[in-house]
Design a protein around this motif. Structure first.
Motif, PDB file in Angstrom:
ATOM      1  N   GLY A 117       0.812  -1.215   0.000  1.00 44.31           N
ATOM      2  CA  GLY A 117       0.000   0.000   0.000  1.00 44.31           C
ATOM      3  C   GLY A 117       0.845   1.263   0.000  1.00 44.31           C
ATOM      4  N   ALA A 118       1.983   1.213   0.678  1.00 46.13           N
ATOM      5  CA  ALA A 118       2.857   2.390   0.750  1.00 46.13           C
ATOM      6  C   ALA A 118       3.609   2.635  -0.552  1.00 46.13           C
ATOM      7  CB  ALA A 118       3.846   2.226   1.905  1.00 46.13           C
ATOM      8  N   VAL A 119       4.040   1.566  -1.211  1.00 44.90           N
ATOM      9  CA  VAL A 119       4.821   1.773  -2.439  1.00 44.90           C
ATOM     10  C   VAL A 119       3.943   2.007  -3.662  1.00 44.90           C
ATOM     11  CG1 VAL A 119       6.813   0.462  -1.592  1.00 44.90           C
ATOM     12  CG2 VAL A 119       5.116  -0.673  -3.020  1.00 44.90           C
ATOM     13  N   ALA A 120       2.679   1.593  -3.614  1.00 49.17           N
ATOM     14  CA  ALA A 120       1.808   1.720  -4.791  1.00 49.17           C
ATOM     15  C   ALA A 120       1.761   3.143  -5.363  1.00 49.17           C
ATOM     16  CB  ALA A 120       0.407   1.201  -4.487  1.00 49.17           C
ATOM     17  N   PRO A 121       1.502   4.191  -4.556  1.00 48.33           N
ATOM     18  CA  PRO A 121       1.467   5.543  -5.146  1.00 48.33           C
ATOM     19  C   PRO A 121       2.821   5.996  -5.688  1.00 48.33           C
ATOM     20  CG  PRO A 121       0.675   5.577  -2.860  1.00 48.33           C
ATOM     21  CD  PRO A 121       1.142   4.193  -3.151  1.00 48.33           C
ATOM     22  N   ARG A 122       3.891   5.508  -5.093  1.00 44.03           N
ATOM     23  CA  ARG A 122       5.220   5.866  -5.571  1.00 44.03           C
ATOM     24  C   ARG A 122       5.500   5.184  -6.911  1.00 44.03           C
ATOM     25  NH1 ARG A 122       3.273   6.437  -1.073  1.00 44.03           N
ATOM     26  NH2 ARG A 122       3.918   8.345  -0.092  1.00 44.03           N
ATOM     27  N   LEU A 123       5.139   3.918  -7.003  1.00 43.67           N
ATOM     28  CA  LEU A 123       5.313   3.202  -8.271  1.00 43.67           C
ATOM     29  C   LEU A 123       4.425   3.802  -9.359  1.00 43.67           C
ATOM     30  CD1 LEU A 123       5.443  -0.504  -7.014  1.00 43.67           C
ATOM     31  CD2 LEU A 123       7.357   0.910  -7.796  1.00 43.67           C
ATOM     32  N   GLU A 124       3.206   4.190  -9.009  1.00 43.87           N
ATOM     33  CA  GLU A 124       2.305   4.818  -9.992  1.00 43.87           C
ATOM     34  C   GLU A 124       2.923   6.072 -10.571  1.00 43.87           C
ATOM     35  OE1 GLU A 124      -1.410   5.452  -7.951  1.00 43.87           O
ATOM     36  OE2 GLU A 124      -1.898   3.312  -7.992  1.00 43.87           O
ATOM     37  N   LYS A 125       3.471   6.912  -9.690  1.00 42.30           N
ATOM     38  CA  LYS A 125       4.089   8.160 -10.150  1.00 42.30           C
ATOM     39  C   LYS A 125       5.284   7.849 -11.049  1.00 42.30           C
ATOM     40  CE  LYS A 125       3.184  11.920  -9.218  1.00 42.30           C
ATOM     41  NZ  LYS A 125       2.367  12.907  -9.926  1.00 42.30           N
ATOM     42  N   MET A 126       6.085   6.866 -10.664  1.00 44.93           N
ATOM     43  CA  MET A 126       7.260   6.518 -11.479  1.00 44.93           C
ATOM     44  C   MET A 126       6.838   5.898 -12.807  1.00 44.93           C
ATOM     45  SD  MET A 126      10.118   5.174  -8.710  1.00 44.93           S
ATOM     46  CE  MET A 126       9.114   4.050  -7.764  1.00 44.93           C
ATOM     47  N   ALA A 127       5.848   5.005 -12.773  1.00 46.14           N
ATOM     48  CA  ALA A 127       5.401   4.335 -14.008  1.00 46.14           C
ATOM     49  C   ALA A 127       4.790   5.327 -14.992  1.00 46.14           C
ATOM     50  CB  ALA A 127       4.404   3.233 -13.673  1.00 46.14           C
ATOM     51  N   ALA A 128       4.161   6.364 -14.474  1.00 50.47           N
ATOM     52  CA  ALA A 128       3.535   7.362 -15.342  1.00 50.47           C
ATOM     53  C   ALA A 128       4.572   8.283 -15.997  1.00 50.47           C
ATOM     54  CB  ALA A 128       2.538   8.198 -14.537  1.00 50.47           C
ATOM     55  N   ASN A 129       5.779   8.291 -15.450  1.00 48.84           N
ATOM     56  CA  ASN A 129       6.818   9.201 -15.947  1.00 48.84           C
ATOM     57  C   ASN A 129       8.155   8.483 -16.124  1.00 48.84           C
ATOM     58  OD1 ASN A 129       5.323  11.841 -15.768  1.00 48.84           O
ATOM     59  ND2 ASN A 129       5.120  11.124 -13.664  1.00 48.84           N
ATOM     60  N   ILE A 130       8.123   7.316 -16.732  1.00 49.53           N
ATOM     61  CA  ILE A 130       9.342   6.509 -16.862  1.00 49.53           C
ATOM     62  C   ILE A 130      10.460   7.283 -17.553  1.00 49.53           C
ATOM     63  CG2 ILE A 130      10.341   4.467 -17.984  1.00 49.53           C
ATOM     64  CD1 ILE A 130       7.731   3.002 -17.400  1.00 49.53           C
ATOM     65  N   SER A 131      10.111   8.089 -18.526  1.00 51.16           N
ATOM     66  CA  SER A 131      11.154   8.809 -19.269  1.00 51.16           C
ATOM     67  C   SER A 131      11.910   9.805 -18.389  1.00 51.16           C
ATOM     68  CB  SER A 131      10.542   9.533 -20.467  1.00 51.16           C
ATOM     69  OG  SER A 131       9.616  10.507 -20.024  1.00 51.16           O
ATOM     70  N   HIS A 132      11.348  10.164 -17.250  1.00 56.27           N
ATOM     71  CA  HIS A 132      12.006  11.119 -16.349  1.00 56.27           C
ATOM     72  C   HIS A 132      12.732  10.443 -15.189  1.00 56.27           C
ATOM     73  CE1 HIS A 132       8.908  13.702 -18.272  1.00 56.27           C
ATOM     74  NE2 HIS A 132       9.962  14.484 -18.369  1.00 56.27           N
ATOM     75  N   MET A 133      12.794   9.125 -15.223  1.00 53.65           N
ATOM     76  CA  MET A 133      13.448   8.395 -14.140  1.00 53.65           C
ATOM     77  C   MET A 133      14.959   8.547 -14.249  1.00 53.65           C
ATOM     78  SD  MET A 133      11.006   7.152 -12.351  1.00 53.65           S
ATOM     79  CE  MET A 133      12.030   6.206 -11.270  1.00 53.65           C
ATOM     80  N   PRO A 134      15.630   8.684 -13.114  1.00 57.55           N
ATOM     81  CA  PRO A 134      17.088   8.804 -13.153  1.00 57.55           C
ATOM     82  C   PRO A 134      17.763   7.499 -13.582  1.00 57.55           C
ATOM     83  CG  PRO A 134      16.235   9.174 -10.916  1.00 57.55           C
ATOM     84  CD  PRO A 134      15.084   8.821 -11.782  1.00 57.55           C
ATOM     85  N   ILE A 135      18.955   7.637 -14.126  1.00 59.93           N
ATOM     86  CA  ILE A 135      19.746   6.463 -14.522  1.00 59.93           C
ATOM     87  C   ILE A 135      20.041   5.650 -13.259  1.00 59.93           C
ATOM     88  CG2 ILE A 135      22.029   5.756 -15.366  1.00 59.93           C
ATOM     89  CD1 ILE A 135      21.888   8.162 -17.260  1.00 59.93           C
TER      90      ILE A 135
END
Length: 186
Positions: free
Chosen positions: A114-132
């Motif tokens: 439950g805690a990681v779900a919103p964080r993963l959602e934000k990252m999955a929605a913006n994969i191109s902006h994820m750091p190397i």
């Protein structure tokens, strides 16, 4: 967040002879204390997760994701240590403690998902902006998730829709997030 796990130094000695009952009672008292402290740690972790703001961007989402990992790992590790120290208990009490530890493990994983779900959602929605290097962090976490899925008793206690959603997002991120090997490619 500080977890009082250090104060829970566990000292079990192989039992034998006439002192088994005395040590078994002592072990039971120790297990009771440790279960209570473990429940306190879980409650603190729950409060910490409840207080986390929804991440506004991938950088904050990744930071929160990475910060949550060690907190959950500390509580999970202590649960494993406790499980291995139930040998001195009589069979009935051991089964009861193992049942409590299973329930705590399910609660811990449910909270973690439950805690990681919103964080993963934000990252999955913006994969191109994820750091190397994000892929490495996520691969490590998905390995833990995969190991947990091998424990049927734990999986049965989790909310299936949440587990499936988190798994799908994690898989998408692992497959598409930038890796350290991507550095220098242009």
């Amino acid at each position: 967040m500080h977890f009082p796990l250090c104060r829970l130094a566990i000292r079990f000695i192989p039992f034998g002879g006439g002192i088994f009952r005395m040590q078994s009672k002592s072990a039971d008292r120790t297990i009771r204390l440790q279960l209570a402290l473990l429940q306190e740690d879980l409650a603190r972790l729950q409060n910490r997760c409840a207080g986390l703001p929804i991440p506004p961007d991938v950088t904050i989402a990744l930071r929160q994701f990475k910060e949550l990992g060690p907190a959950f790992e500390a509580v999970a590790a202590f649960t494993s240590v406790m499980r291995s120290n139930t040998a001195s208990l009589d069979e009935e009490r051991r089964a009861q403690v193992e049942r409590q530890l299973r329930q705590l493990t399910v609660a811990l994983w449910q909270l973690h998902l439950g805690a990681v779900a919103p964080r993963l959602e934000k990252m999955a929605a913006n994969i191109s902006h994820m750091p190397i290097g994000t892929r490495f962090v996520l691969e490590r976490w998905t390995k833990q998730l995969s190991e947990m899925k091998n424990e049927a008793e734990i999986v049965e206690g989790l909310e299936p829709a949440l587990l499936a959603r988190v798994e799908a997002m994690a898989e998408t991120l692992v497959n598409n997030a930038p890796d350290l090997m991507d550095f220098g490619r242009g």
